[in-house]
Design an enzyme around this catalytic site. Structure first.
Site, short mmCIF file in Angstrom:
data_model
loop_
_atom_site.label_atom_id
_atom_site.label_comp_id
_atom_site.label_asym_id
_atom_site.label_seq_id
_atom_site.Cartn_x
_atom_site.Cartn_y
_atom_site.Cartn_z
CB ALA A 1 -0.93 0.01 1.22
CG ASP A 2 2.57 5.15 -1.57
OD1 ASP A 2 3.70 5.03 -1.05
OD2 ASP A 2 2.13 6.24 -1.97
CB THR A 3 -1.22 6.81 2.31
OG1 THR A 3 -1.85 5.57 2.65
CG2 THR A 3 -2.20 7.95 2.58
#
Length: 223
Positions: free
Chosen positions: A71-73
């Site tokens: 994941a990446d935000t």
């Protein structure tokens, strides 16, 4: 649902680890240092999904029977991406940019096995109250912003007694028998009171924390 697969979480984030455990998923943590560069012409709301997939694919040759979650935000103000601050001065500058404005938080997720890949993203709109210089300085001094995109953690900035969960998230937490997960997510890293408050959000709260858990749950069911 009983998740019987072997899972890998490709993230050091304690917030993502907490949320994945809340879904009843057992996992091991594996990480690699990769460049977080992305094409300069890429639309800002595509970057988190791109980076999540980029992270996941570095593990492709290592996978056997596991399902990997990466994941990446990103925090997006206008067309500008605010990443993790370089230092405390950078953190203060980012918070001054966000003060009194709306911005988007986009979390991209990639699910990867040896035979299948699914990538998706969710966006939540966050409305900041106007911040004073002293509020910004106090937050940076006390709330560990250097590992957070946009220099803040949503869980640190919620007015006591306010529940930012959408009705869908509240129903979902009842379904998975974790009704207290919202309260459990608050101020995990400090016992100090918030120095400023989020005025409102539109979308999924946990997406801002680091994983859109309702969407992730359903994507894993279908994977």
């Amino acid at each position: 649902m009983n998740f019987n697969h072997r899972f890998i979480l490709a993230s050091k984030s304690p917030r993502r680890q907490q949320l994945l455990k809340a879904l009843g998923i057992s996992f091991e943590i594996l990480t690699k240092d990769i460049s977080e560069d992305y094409p300069s012409e890429m639309p800002a709301n595509e970057v988190a999904k791109y980076l999540a997939e980029k992270k996941a694919l570095t593990f492709l040759e290592d996978l056997k029977d596991q399902i990997l979650i990466a994941a990446d935000t990103t925090v997006i103000l206008g067309k500008e991406i605010l990443g993790k601050p370089l230092n405390t001065n950078d953190a203060r500058h980012m918070l001054s940019l966000l003060s009194g404005k709306k911005h988007e938080v986009n979390t991209g997720v990639c699910l990867l096995s040896k035979y299948k890949k699914v990538t998706f993203s969710e966006t939540t709109v966050v409305n900041f109250e106007s911040l004073t210089t002293s509020q910004i300085h106090e937050y940076v001094e006390n709330f560990h912003p250097l590992d957070k995109a946009g220099s803040y953690g949503i869980q640190d900035c919620i007015k006591p007694g306010v529940n930012l969960l959408s009705s869908l998230e509240q129903s979902f937490l009842k379904k998975i028998k974790k009704p207290a997960l919202f309260e459990d997510s608050l101020q995990q890293e400090t016992i100090k009171p918030p120095t400023f408050f989020i005025e409102s959000i539109q979308g999924a709260y946990f997406n801002i924390v680091g994983l859109p858990i309702e969407r992730l749950y359903h994507e894993l069911e279908a994977f």
